[in-house]
Structure formats: structure tokens, C-alpha cells
Design an enzyme around this catalytic site. Sequence first.
Site, PDB file in Angstrom:
ATOM      1  N   LEU A  55       0.850  -1.179   0.000  1.00 28.67           N
ATOM      2  CA  LEU A  55       0.000   0.000   0.000  1.00 28.67           C
ATOM      3  C   LEU A  55       0.887   1.231   0.000  1.00 28.67           C
ATOM      4  O   LEU A  55       1.985   1.211   0.578  1.00 28.67           O
ATOM      5  CB  LEU A  55      -0.905   0.025   1.243  1.00 28.67           C
ATOM      6  CG  LEU A  55      -1.917  -1.106   1.414  1.00 28.67           C
ATOM      7  CD1 LEU A  55      -2.667  -0.931   2.728  1.00 28.67           C
ATOM      8  CD2 LEU A  55      -2.889  -1.159   0.249  1.00 28.67           C
ATOM      9  N   ASP A  56       0.428   2.300  -0.639  1.00 28.47           N
ATOM     10  CA  ASP A  56       1.173   3.555  -0.587  1.00 28.47           C
ATOM     11  C   ASP A  56       1.310   4.006   0.864  1.00 28.47           C
ATOM     12  O   ASP A  56       0.454   3.711   1.716  1.00 28.47           O
ATOM     13  CB  ASP A  56       0.456   4.645  -1.383  1.00 28.47           C
ATOM     14  CG  ASP A  56       0.514   4.407  -2.884  1.00 28.47           C
ATOM     15  OD1 ASP A  56       1.337   3.578  -3.318  1.00 28.47           O
ATOM     16  OD2 ASP A  56      -0.271   5.042  -3.615  1.00 28.47           O
ATOM     17  N   THR A  57       2.355   4.753   1.136  1.00 28.35           N
ATOM     18  CA  THR A  57       2.607   5.218   2.494  1.00 28.35           C
ATOM     19  C   THR A  57       1.410   5.963   3.074  1.00 28.35           C
ATOM     20  O   THR A  57       1.041   5.788   4.234  1.00 28.35           O
ATOM     21  CB  THR A  57       3.850   6.128   2.525  1.00 28.35           C
ATOM     22  OG1 THR A  57       4.990   5.371   2.087  1.00 28.35           O
ATOM     23  CG2 THR A  57       4.120   6.654   3.929  1.00 28.35           C
ATOM     24  N   THR A  59      -1.718   5.602   2.358  1.00 27.43           N
ATOM     25  CA  THR A  59      -2.944   4.815   2.363  1.00 27.43           C
ATOM     26  C   THR A  59      -3.058   4.011   3.655  1.00 27.43           C
ATOM     27  O   THR A  59      -2.089   3.400   4.096  1.00 27.43           O
ATOM     28  CB  THR A  59      -2.973   3.848   1.166  1.00 27.43           C
ATOM     29  OG1 THR A  59      -2.832   4.588  -0.038  1.00 27.43           O
ATOM     30  CG2 THR A  59      -4.277   3.067   1.121  1.00 27.43           C
ATOM     31  N   ARG A 154      -4.826   6.372  -7.616  1.00 27.33           N
ATOM     32  CA  ARG A 154      -4.571   7.811  -7.566  1.00 27.33           C
ATOM     33  C   ARG A 154      -4.525   8.401  -8.973  1.00 27.33           C
ATOM     34  O   ARG A 154      -5.111   9.455  -9.247  1.00 27.33           O
ATOM     35  CB  ARG A 154      -3.267   8.070  -6.816  1.00 27.33           C
ATOM     36  CG  ARG A 154      -3.317   7.600  -5.368  1.00 27.33           C
ATOM     37  CD  ARG A 154      -1.952   7.480  -4.739  1.00 27.33           C
ATOM     38  NE  ARG A 154      -1.308   8.782  -4.592  1.00 27.33           N
ATOM     39  CZ  ARG A 154      -0.086   8.945  -4.100  1.00 27.33           C
ATOM     40  NH1 ARG A 154       0.635   7.886  -3.716  1.00 27.33           N
ATOM     41  NH2 ARG A 154       0.440  10.152  -3.987  1.00 27.33           N
TER      42      ARG A 154
END
Length: 226
Positions: A55-57, A59, A154
Site C-alpha cells: 500500500l502507498d505510504t 494509504t 490515484r
Amino acid sequence: MSKHASPAILTLFEHADFSVINKPAGVEMHDSEQGIISLMRQQYPAHDWYLVHRLDTGTSGCLLLAKHKQAASDLGKLFEHRQIEKYYLAISDKRPKKKQGLVKGDMQKARRGDLKLTKTQDNPAITQYFSTSIAPSLRLFICKPHTGKTHQIRVALKSQGAPILGDCRYGGTPDACMHLYSYALCFEYHTERFEVTYLPDTQTLFDPNSIDQSWLVPWQIPWPKI
């Protein structure tokens, strides 16, 4: 070394081979003292813990972690073969071009390490979404990515004219956080089916009462066939 206390990691679902946790926003995936694996080994030392997806930081929400190498291999293959369904919630303060739709296209590097969606279809990122108004200036999205490209959701929502609130990298209105949440995971592991959902509970903009009732079981939503 960080001067801040490590965030407590909440376990959402536990199995002998894996756990689904609520990853806090701001916690990174890479191996560091404050990375998610290090935090898990500190807080849950009975297991070694392995990443099987990312997961993105910025998120937060459902993250599946393996407890040993064999489980990491088995779960990794499920992700590789797109046999794990993932669902995300996002908030934007912009109206999308369409209230629901399919975003499909190749992703290429742009300036400053950003990514952009192109019209080519060589190895496309594929994302479906529905959206609904939750306030006069806010729209809630449920997104189903069929691929696992970096920054996929995104970039997809930006391409629809509705960048995620707080996602300044992709044109979102600045806010205290990025309003993108890993909402649900659904998969079959060793012949048993698992379904895990977790509604965001830390952001004042997200009101659980505003979510469409059909979204509470996202794998049963009538997603159009691709």
C-alpha cells in the site's frame, strides 16, 4: 531514529498462516525501523512477518501479511494471478467526468517520479469505480483495481478529473491526509474463502452512515464485466 511513538497496529483478521491488519496512514512498506514489517515484529514477535502486497505510504486500511515463508509464497501467487479481490474507498472534492466507469490504460513515468495514464493498452492498469455524493462538495468513490500498478487508483481518479483529497502529488486539494483507504479483501486460500472489510474510523470526513448499503459487501456489487 524516530522521536515519535510507534503506532499501534490493529489486527482485523487472524489465521494460522496470515493476518489482515489495519495499516496506519504514514507507515511505509520498505524495511526500516518504522516500516510495517519492523513494527509488526516489535508488536507481534511470535511471527516473522512477510509482505505479499503493498500500500502507498499515505494509504491506510486492510493489508494482508504472511506469518511464514510458505504462506508468503502461496499468497504471493494469488496476487500474481489476480485471485485476490481488492476494494478501496476514496474521497475527492471534485466531480468526476462520469459517476461510474472503467479506467484502462498504460502507466508511464512522468516528471518528478510521478506516473501518468496513457491511451496505449500494452500492459494496462485497469480500475473500475462507482461514486456517490456525501456532501455538497465531497464525493465518495469505491474502486476495484484489477491490476496492481503503483499509484494506480490515484492516477485513475486524477484522469477522471477527481484527484483524491489530500493527494497533492496528483493534483488533489491539500488536506491533513490522503483520503484513500484499503477497504476490503476477498480471496480463497487453501479451499477456504475469506472476506475482510474495514471502514475508515480515523478521518472526520468519512461518515459510515453515508456509504451506500450495497457497498458494505463490495464483492456482491454488480460490477460491469470487462
